[in-house]
Motif scaffolding. Structure first.
Motif, PDB file in Angstrom:
ATOM      1  N   HIS A  87     -13.220   4.768  17.994  1.00 56.41           N
ATOM      2  CA  HIS A  87     -12.075   5.034  17.120  1.00 56.41           C
ATOM      3  C   HIS A  87     -11.941   3.864  16.144  1.00 56.41           C
ATOM      4  CE1 HIS A  87     -10.608   8.563  19.318  1.00 56.41           C
ATOM      5  NE2 HIS A  87     -11.155   7.967  20.361  1.00 56.41           N
ATOM      6  N   THR A  88     -11.496   4.146  14.926  1.00 52.83           N
ATOM      7  CA  THR A  88     -11.425   3.094  13.909  1.00 52.83           C
ATOM      8  C   THR A  88     -10.032   3.036  13.293  1.00 52.83           C
ATOM      9  OG1 THR A  88     -12.253   4.665  12.266  1.00 52.83           O
ATOM     10  CG2 THR A  88     -13.874   3.203  13.286  1.00 52.83           C
ATOM     11  N   LEU A  89      -9.684   1.831  12.867  1.00 53.75           N
ATOM     12  CA  LEU A  89      -8.405   1.609  12.183  1.00 53.75           C
ATOM     13  C   LEU A  89      -8.603   1.925  10.706  1.00 53.75           C
ATOM     14  CD1 LEU A  89      -5.478   0.389  12.211  1.00 53.75           C
ATOM     15  CD2 LEU A  89      -6.560  -1.816  11.695  1.00 53.75           C
ATOM     16  N   GLY A  90      -7.915   2.935  10.209  1.00 52.39           N
ATOM     17  CA  GLY A  90      -7.999   3.242   8.781  1.00 52.39           C
ATOM     18  C   GLY A  90      -7.221   2.223   7.975  1.00 52.39           C
ATOM     19  N   PRO A  91      -7.528   2.106   6.676  1.00 48.86           N
ATOM     20  CA  PRO A  91      -6.737   1.187   5.850  1.00 48.86           C
ATOM     21  C   PRO A  91      -5.334   1.738   5.626  1.00 48.86           C
ATOM     22  CG  PRO A  91      -8.263   2.449   4.484  1.00 48.86           C
ATOM     23  CD  PRO A  91      -8.542   2.838   5.918  1.00 48.86           C
ATOM     24  N   LEU A  92      -4.385   0.843   5.395  1.00 43.62           N
ATOM     25  CA  LEU A  92      -3.053   1.301   4.986  1.00 43.62           C
ATOM     26  C   LEU A  92      -3.222   2.088   3.683  1.00 43.62           C
ATOM     27  CD1 LEU A  92      -0.220  -1.388   4.991  1.00 43.62           C
ATOM     28  CD2 LEU A  92      -0.331   0.712   6.319  1.00 43.62           C
ATOM     29  N   PRO A  93      -2.492   3.185   3.509  1.00 42.29           N
ATOM     30  CA  PRO A  93      -2.661   3.975   2.275  1.00 42.29           C
ATOM     31  C   PRO A  93      -1.970   3.364   1.053  1.00 42.29           C
ATOM     32  CG  PRO A  93      -1.176   5.104   3.817  1.00 42.29           C
ATOM     33  CD  PRO A  93      -1.658   3.862   4.512  1.00 42.29           C
ATOM     34  N   TYR A  94      -1.512   2.104   1.167  1.00 41.52           N
ATOM     35  CA  TYR A  94      -0.845   1.419   0.051  1.00 41.52           C
ATOM     36  C   TYR A  94      -0.915  -0.075   0.335  1.00 41.52           C
ATOM     37  CZ  TYR A  94       2.314   3.097   3.683  1.00 41.52           C
ATOM     38  OH  TYR A  94       2.832   3.493   4.894  1.00 41.52           O
ATOM     39  N   PRO A  95      -0.666  -0.927  -0.710  1.00 40.46           N
ATOM     40  CA  PRO A  95      -0.668  -2.373  -0.466  1.00 40.46           C
ATOM     41  C   PRO A  95       0.473  -2.780   0.480  1.00 40.46           C
ATOM     42  CG  PRO A  95      -0.713  -1.882  -2.826  1.00 40.46           C
ATOM     43  CD  PRO A  95      -0.434  -0.587  -2.119  1.00 40.46           C
ATOM     44  N   PHE A  96       0.345  -3.975   1.080  1.00 40.00           N
ATOM     45  CA  PHE A  96       1.357  -4.435   2.039  1.00 40.00           C
ATOM     46  C   PHE A  96       2.759  -4.479   1.436  1.00 40.00           C
ATOM     47  CE2 PHE A  96      -2.381  -6.817   3.978  1.00 40.00           C
ATOM     48  CZ  PHE A  96      -2.516  -5.942   5.038  1.00 40.00           C
ATOM     49  N   ASP A  97       2.839  -4.792   0.127  1.00 43.73           N
ATOM     50  CA  ASP A  97       4.176  -4.954  -0.478  1.00 43.73           C
ATOM     51  C   ASP A  97       4.706  -3.659  -1.106  1.00 43.73           C
ATOM     52  OD1 ASP A  97       2.597  -4.698  -2.689  1.00 43.73           O
ATOM     53  OD2 ASP A  97       3.206  -6.596  -3.633  1.00 43.73           O
TER      54      ASP A  97
ATOM     55  N   ILE B 260       1.413  -7.565   9.578  1.00 41.07           N
ATOM     56  CA  ILE B 260       1.291  -7.809  11.028  1.00 41.07           C
ATOM     57  C   ILE B 260       1.256  -6.487  11.786  1.00 41.07           C
ATOM     58  CG2 ILE B 260       2.431  -8.825  13.043  1.00 41.07           C
ATOM     59  CD1 ILE B 260       3.685 -10.883  11.099  1.00 41.07           C
ATOM     60  N   HIS B 261       2.088  -5.555  11.361  1.00 42.85           N
ATOM     61  CA  HIS B 261       2.205  -4.273  12.056  1.00 42.85           C
ATOM     62  C   HIS B 261       0.870  -3.515  12.017  1.00 42.85           C
ATOM     63  CE1 HIS B 261       5.152  -0.644  12.734  1.00 42.85           C
ATOM     64  NE2 HIS B 261       4.214  -0.723  13.650  1.00 42.85           N
ATOM     65  N   HIS B 262       0.274  -3.453  10.841  1.00 42.75           N
ATOM     66  CA  HIS B 262      -0.995  -2.713  10.700  1.00 42.75           C
ATOM     67  C   HIS B 262      -2.186  -3.518  11.212  1.00 42.75           C
ATOM     68  CE1 HIS B 262      -4.645  -1.362   8.578  1.00 42.75           C
ATOM     69  NE2 HIS B 262      -4.151  -0.156   8.779  1.00 42.75           N
TER      70      HIS B 262
ATOM     71  N   ALA C 157      -4.037  -2.408  15.012  1.00 38.27           N
ATOM     72  CA  ALA C 157      -5.437  -2.765  15.299  1.00 38.27           C
ATOM     73  C   ALA C 157      -5.662  -2.969  16.798  1.00 38.27           C
ATOM     74  CB  ALA C 157      -5.826  -4.026  14.530  1.00 38.27           C
ATOM     75  N   ALA C 158      -4.692  -3.567  17.467  1.00 39.59           N
ATOM     76  CA  ALA C 158      -4.837  -3.828  18.907  1.00 39.59           C
ATOM     77  C   ALA C 158      -4.862  -2.525  19.698  1.00 39.59           C
ATOM     78  CB  ALA C 158      -3.697  -4.723  19.391  1.00 39.59           C
ATOM     79  N   TYR C 159      -4.073  -1.542  19.282  1.00 39.85           N
ATOM     80  CA  TYR C 159      -4.087  -0.251  19.994  1.00 39.85           C
ATOM     81  C   TYR C 159      -5.455   0.415  19.870  1.00 39.85           C
ATOM     82  CZ  TYR C 159       0.955  -1.014  19.927  1.00 39.85           C
ATOM     83  OH  TYR C 159       2.203  -1.564  20.068  1.00 39.85           O
ATOM     84  N   VAL C 160      -6.036   0.330  18.685  1.00 38.64           N
ATOM     85  CA  VAL C 160      -7.367   0.924  18.473  1.00 38.64           C
ATOM     86  C   VAL C 160      -8.405   0.191  19.335  1.00 38.64           C
ATOM     87  CG1 VAL C 160      -9.173   1.416  16.787  1.00 38.64           C
ATOM     88  CG2 VAL C 160      -6.762   1.664  16.131  1.00 38.64           C
ATOM     89  N   ALA C 161      -8.348  -1.128  19.322  1.00 36.98           N
ATOM     90  CA  ALA C 161      -9.311  -1.920  20.105  1.00 36.98           C
ATOM     91  C   ALA C 161      -9.150  -1.637  21.601  1.00 36.98           C
ATOM     92  CB  ALA C 161      -9.104  -3.410  19.821  1.00 36.98           C
TER      93      ALA C 161
ATOM     94  N   HIS D  58      -2.172   4.685  18.499  1.00 36.66           N
ATOM     95  CA  HIS D  58      -3.048   4.902  17.344  1.00 36.66           C
ATOM     96  C   HIS D  58      -2.585   6.141  16.569  1.00 36.66           C
ATOM     97  CE1 HIS D  58      -6.460   4.958  14.818  1.00 36.66           C
ATOM     98  NE2 HIS D  58      -7.311   5.615  15.575  1.00 36.66           N
ATOM     99  N   PHE D  59      -2.347   7.221  17.275  1.00 39.53           N
ATOM    100  CA  PHE D  59      -1.929   8.477  16.644  1.00 39.53           C
ATOM    101  C   PHE D  59      -0.578   8.325  15.927  1.00 39.53           C
ATOM    102  CE2 PHE D  59       0.585  12.351  16.832  1.00 39.53           C
ATOM    103  CZ  PHE D  59      -0.243  13.255  16.209  1.00 39.53           C
ATOM    104  N   ALA D  60       0.392   7.743  16.626  1.00 44.44           N
ATOM    105  CA  ALA D  60       1.743   7.633  16.067  1.00 44.44           C
ATOM    106  C   ALA D  60       1.742   6.752  14.815  1.00 44.44           C
ATOM    107  CB  ALA D  60       2.703   7.074  17.122  1.00 44.44           C
ATOM    108  N   HIS D  61       0.998   5.641  14.859  1.00 45.56           N
ATOM    109  CA  HIS D  61       0.960   4.775  13.677  1.00 45.56           C
ATOM    110  C   HIS D  61       0.273   5.458  12.500  1.00 45.56           C
ATOM    111  CE1 HIS D  61       2.120   1.571  16.538  1.00 45.56           C
ATOM    112  NE2 HIS D  61       2.720   1.087  15.481  1.00 45.56           N
ATOM    113  N   ASN D  62      -0.795   6.223  12.763  1.00 47.17           N
ATOM    114  CA  ASN D  62      -1.442   6.957  11.666  1.00 47.17           C
ATOM    115  C   ASN D  62      -0.431   7.846  10.941  1.00 47.17           C
ATOM    116  OD1 ASN D  62      -3.976   5.902  12.118  1.00 47.17           O
ATOM    117  ND2 ASN D  62      -4.721   7.657  13.311  1.00 47.17           N
ATOM    118  N   LEU D  63       0.392   8.557  11.728  1.00 46.57           N
ATOM    119  CA  LEU D  63       1.381   9.461  11.123  1.00 46.57           C
ATOM    120  C   LEU D  63       2.478   8.665  10.411  1.00 46.57           C
ATOM    121  CD1 LEU D  63       2.339  12.417  10.752  1.00 46.57           C
ATOM    122  CD2 LEU D  63       3.669  12.138  12.859  1.00 46.57           C
TER     123      LEU D  63
END
Ligand SMILES: [Fe+2]
Length: 196
Positions: A3-13, A26-28, A33-37, A79-84
């Motif tokens: 499983h892989t961590l996708g990029p955030l769909p927007y910049p951090f700010d 930090i969140h992403h 990232a830790a949940y995926v790992a 992982h699933f919840a954060h993606n959504l």
């Protein structure tokens, strides 16, 4: 297949001033990232389960070996919840949905305001770390909070929208004021990404 961590769909700010850049980073990059790992680590001794898509893992937790079931539940759920969560926020979001989703929300909750109050109550009232969801079950829209990283997919539902109420989602900017964070989150909802 890991499983892989996708990029955030927007910049951090992008979600300032409602969500600050440091929290998003930090969140992403750390928490998600830790949940995926940890999911990949749990699945490492089980090549058959590594091929199973994320949604199928959540829907079929009972068939996951007991010794890794809790790890899969927590980390696949996270992982699933954060993606959504990432996908259903955007800069300049908020307002109300339109079309069939708006009609379904009115049918289920009486009005958009009724829905907003119910989801807000589920989010603010969730004890400890968890999530509040809009989801479909049995052909109807419903709202509920869940502890940890549990999600409606684990009990036959299909998630449409979610707000993260773990402290890591808001503590830097809002400290203990979860209600203020949830109120701010409504300004970020990307209704285009909420599909019936
Ligand atoms: Fe989170």
């Amino acid at each position: 297949m890991a499983h892989t961590l996708g990029p955030l769909p927007y910049p951090f700010d992008a979600l300032e001033p409602f969500l600050d850049a440091r929290t998003l980073e930090i969140h992403h990059d750390k928490h998600h990232a830790a949940y995926v790992a940890n999911l990949n680590k749990a699945l490492e001794p089980h090549p058959d389960l590594q091929k199973r898509p994320l949604g199928a893992l959540l829907e079929g937790l009972d068939s996951v070996p007991e010794e890794i079931r809790t790890a899969v539940r927590n980390n696949a759920g996270g992982h699933f919840a954060h993606n959504l969560y990432w996908r259903t926020m955007k800069r300049g979001g908020g307002g109300e949905p339109c079309g069939p989703l708006a009609q379904a929300i009115s049918a289920a909750f009486g009005s958009f305001e009724g829905f907003k109050a119910k989801l807000t109550q589920a989010a603010v009232g969730q004890f400890g770390s968890g999530w509040a969801w809009l989801y479909v079950e049995g052909g109807r829209l419903a709202v509920r909070g869940t502890p940890g990283h549990d999600c409606p997919e684990m009990t036959g539902g299909r998630s449409l929208l979610v707000v993260d109420v773990w402290e890591h989602a808001y503590y830097l900017k809002y400290q203990n004021r979860r209600a203020d964070y949830v109120e701010a989150w409504w300004n970020l909802v990307n209704w285009d990404a909420v599909t019936l």
